[in-house]
Design an enzyme around this catalytic site. Structure first.
Site, PDB file in Angstrom:
ATOM      1  N   HIS A 108       0.839  -1.186   0.000  1.00  0.00           N
ATOM      2  CA  HIS A 108       0.000   0.000   0.000  1.00  0.00           C
ATOM      3  C   HIS A 108       0.883   1.248   0.000  1.00  0.00           C
ATOM      4  O   HIS A 108       1.605   1.508   0.960  1.00  0.00           O
ATOM      5  CB  HIS A 108      -0.900   0.008   1.245  1.00  0.00           C
ATOM      6  CG  HIS A 108      -2.023  -0.966   1.176  1.00  0.00           C
ATOM      7  ND1 HIS A 108      -2.480  -1.672   2.279  1.00  0.00           N
ATOM      8  CD2 HIS A 108      -2.796  -1.367   0.139  1.00  0.00           C
ATOM      9  CE1 HIS A 108      -3.486  -2.454   1.921  1.00  0.00           C
ATOM     10  NE2 HIS A 108      -3.693  -2.282   0.627  1.00  0.00           N
ATOM     11  N   TYR A 143       3.557   0.090   5.021  1.00  0.00           N
ATOM     12  CA  TYR A 143       4.065  -1.091   5.729  1.00  0.00           C
ATOM     13  C   TYR A 143       3.245  -2.361   5.536  1.00  0.00           C
ATOM     14  O   TYR A 143       3.111  -3.155   6.462  1.00  0.00           O
ATOM     15  CB  TYR A 143       4.217  -0.813   7.233  1.00  0.00           C
ATOM     16  CG  TYR A 143       4.607   0.589   7.592  1.00  0.00           C
ATOM     17  CD1 TYR A 143       5.729   1.195   7.026  1.00  0.00           C
ATOM     18  CD2 TYR A 143       3.858   1.325   8.501  1.00  0.00           C
ATOM     19  CE1 TYR A 143       6.077   2.500   7.351  1.00  0.00           C
ATOM     20  CE2 TYR A 143       4.213   2.627   8.835  1.00  0.00           C
ATOM     21  CZ  TYR A 143       5.328   3.210   8.254  1.00  0.00           C
ATOM     22  OH  TYR A 143       5.660   4.507   8.582  1.00  0.00           O
ATOM     23  N   HIS A 144       2.739  -2.598   4.329  1.00  0.00           N
ATOM     24  CA  HIS A 144       1.932  -3.793   4.101  1.00  0.00           C
ATOM     25  C   HIS A 144       2.448  -4.653   2.948  1.00  0.00           C
ATOM     26  O   HIS A 144       1.679  -5.058   2.076  1.00  0.00           O
ATOM     27  CB  HIS A 144       0.474  -3.396   3.828  1.00  0.00           C
ATOM     28  CG  HIS A 144      -0.161  -2.630   4.938  1.00  0.00           C
ATOM     29  ND1 HIS A 144      -1.223  -1.766   4.750  1.00  0.00           N
ATOM     30  CD2 HIS A 144       0.112  -2.591   6.273  1.00  0.00           C
ATOM     31  CE1 HIS A 144      -1.568  -1.229   5.901  1.00  0.00           C
ATOM     32  NE2 HIS A 144      -0.768  -1.711   6.845  1.00  0.00           N
ATOM     33  N   PRO A 145       3.748  -4.971   2.890  1.00  0.00           N
ATOM     34  CA  PRO A 145       4.244  -5.801   1.787  1.00  0.00           C
ATOM     35  C   PRO A 145       3.656  -7.204   1.849  1.00  0.00           C
ATOM     36  O   PRO A 145       3.491  -7.779   2.917  1.00  0.00           O
ATOM     37  CB  PRO A 145       5.760  -5.814   2.003  1.00  0.00           C
ATOM     38  CG  PRO A 145       5.943  -5.547   3.465  1.00  0.00           C
ATOM     39  CD  PRO A 145       4.824  -4.612   3.839  1.00  0.00           C
TER      40      PRO A 145
END
Length: 557
Positions: free
Chosen positions: A294, A470-472
């Protein structure tokens, strides 16, 4: 040599769950390897301590992407937790699950058992919802979910302003309907962080004789006999060690390091492995591909009133009282997660489900909170991110040295629709901030400022300032076909005795924060593993061996 039934690699949001649930069976032996230290530092447990964790080089992997071509050649900062609990020990504690349609989409891709009706029981199983049980929420689980006790007045104004701008209020974005604005619920208990480690690796769990937790133990390679994965080589201090698995190795190292470890072990695209002189155990070209994240852009306004929760002198002078509040009543601004206000909205009425997420912060913030001088200003900030990016990136090896970070090519904005959606979201936020509820608080727009009015200027601002939120995910995609890495039981295609259990298995990124979904993946995976074990026992194919502690191996629970 240490011999156990299951080796779990990575003590993050999924790994803590898997190790805890598997070791509930006293006949099952489990070893959990975590590269970082134990979760002892006070900054982990005090919610406001997350700001300090952004700077830590001991508790934060401090990854960076390569130069992103569509983001003005910038290298973006990717903080990831490096301690028991992983990123759940340093995140903003926002409890969201994504939209029901996200999981139904996974199932439509051929992943049986991953529709919303299938995964909801696992969300509920993990949860202790302080509001009580309902159709969508559970009680009695290890993960405590609670409401803010003292939301900032600016967050209250945000909700009023959003409603004035035409967005519905929603008291539960994890309930029957996701769309709307409201307060985040957070994974806290009594004003302290409730990380995956705190929830699933309680003192009682850590004391189980059938669970060995090794910290400071970085996996370097998967061990194999033929096509069967038999264990893990790891480095602990100056020592090279091995732990062997009778049943399975379960890789929970996250969207960056799970594919890295697979490639270092000869599982990946054979051409890429050949470039680094690595013998191919199994050609699996999807390893490291399908990377999604994101991308997030912020708008910040000055506050005309001294009420924000940043690092102003006013708040610094209040710090002794805030410490006392934390210790005596588990309240005060040190329990703040930063992002109090939540929003799931549509970029246009034509969208079937929300495609934008808002995080409202009653503080001035930019550059992940690392610009401390900017945070001293009285202000408020909105994060807006596009929930379902069509852009894709890739994780590749930089070196055969397992202690060196891999190359992160996030591929942000390589699909043009992603930028268009962010521009629409940017305009929606300005419309909210222009609502009457903010009239008594709204100062000047300091970022980006009124120079960024046209779509072209907004696009330029996004390219120059957007960051990861921070959503890999997605780099070990679940499914079938040439580019899939795991099946719907999370078993790695082409080898035996190996599963991947973390956010990397998501075929598409869910519409929300990824911590709760990753915990759900851990819950479901543990259930599948134990069911498979029971079936094997009934057929007489497996007999558990006792735990054997390897000679000289440091134990760290």
């Amino acid at each position: 040599m240490m011999l156990v039934d299951y080796v779990v690699v990575g003590g993050g949001s999924a790994g803590c769950v898997v190790a805890s649930r598997l070791s509930e069976d006293p006949d099952v032996t489990v070893c959990l390897l975590e590269a970082g230290p134990k979760d002892w530092h006070p900054a982990i447990h005090i919610p406001a301590g997350m700001l300090w964790l952004m700077f830590s080089r001991t508790l934060n992997w401090q990854f960076t992407t390569r130069a992103e071509t569509e983001l003005a050649g910038r290298q973006l900062f990717w903080p990831r937790g490096r301690m028991l609990g992983g990123s759940s020990s340093m995140n903003a504690m926002c409890y969201t699950r994504g939209h029901a349609a996200d999981y139904d989409h996974w199932a439509s891709l051929g992943n049986q058992g991953w529709g919303y009706a299938d995964v909801l029981p696992y969300f509920k199983r993990s949860e202790h919802q302080e509001r009580g049980a309902s159709e969508f929420h559970g009680v009695g689980g290890p993960l405590n979910v609670m409401d803010f006790r003292q939301p900032n007045v600016l967050t209250q104004r945000y909700l009023e302003a959003a409603e004035q701008a035409g967005f519905p209020l929603n008291n539960d974005v994890n309930g029957a309907e996701q769309e709307g604005v409201g307060y985040f619920q957070v994974t806290q208990k009594n004003g302290r962080r409730c990380s995956a480690a705190k929830a699933f690796l309680s003192d009682e769990v850590r004391a189980r004789p059938n669970l060995t937790i090794l910290t400071g133990a970085q996996a370097t390679r998967l061990l194999s006999q033929g096509r069967r994965i038999t264990g893990v080589a790891f480095r602990q201090g100056r020592h090279q060690r091995e732990v062997h698995a009778q049943a399975e190795v379960i890789l929970c190292a996250g969207a960056v390091q799970s594919p890295q470890l697979l490639m270092l072990s000869g599982i990946g695209d054979s051409a890429h492995l050949h470039e680094h002189g690595i013998n191919t155990l199994h050609h699996l070209p999807g390893v490291g591909r399908n990377l999604q994240d994101h991308l997030d852009v912020t708008l910040t306004y000055r506050s005309l009133q001294r009420v924000s929760s940043g690092l102003s002198w006013r708040n610094m002078l209040r710090m002794p009282g805030a410490v006392l509040q934390l210790l005596t009543s588990s309240s005060g601004f040190l329990t703040n997660n930063g992002a109090e206000g939540c929003g799931f909205i549509k970029s246009s009425p034509d969208e079937a489900i929300p495609d934008l997420q808002l995080h409202f912060m009653p503080a001035s913030l930019r550059n992940h909170g690392r610009d401390l001088r900017f945070m001293t200003n009285e202000g408020f900030t909105m994060h807006v991110c596009q929930l379902r990016p069509k852009s894709r990136g890739r994780i590749t090896l930089a070196s055969t040295d397992p202690l060196k970070a891999p190359i992160i090519d996030a591929g942000y904005l390589t699909h043009p629709e992603d930028l268009q959606t962010l521009v629409k979201g940017f305009k929606q936020v300005r419309r909210i901030f222009a609502s009457p509820a903010f009239d008594a608080y709204r100062g000047e727009e300091v970022a980006p400022g009124l120079d960024a009015i046209s779509d072209e200027a907004i696009e330029q601002h996004i390219r120059q300032h957007a960051e990861s939120i921070y959503h890999p995910s997605g780099t070990c995609r679940m499914g079938q076909g040439d580019m899939a890495v795991v099946d719907d039981q999370l078993r790695v295609h082409g080898v035996q005795g190996l599963r991947v259990v973390d956010a990397s298995i998501m075929p598409t990124l869910i519409g929300g924060n990824t911590n709760a979904p990753t915990i759900m993946i851990g819950e479901k995976a543990a259930d599948m593993i134990l069911q498979a074990r029971r079936r094997a026992r009934l057929s007489g194919r497996h007999a558990a061996a006792p735990l054997a502690q390897s000679e000289g191996c440091e134990y760290a629970a």
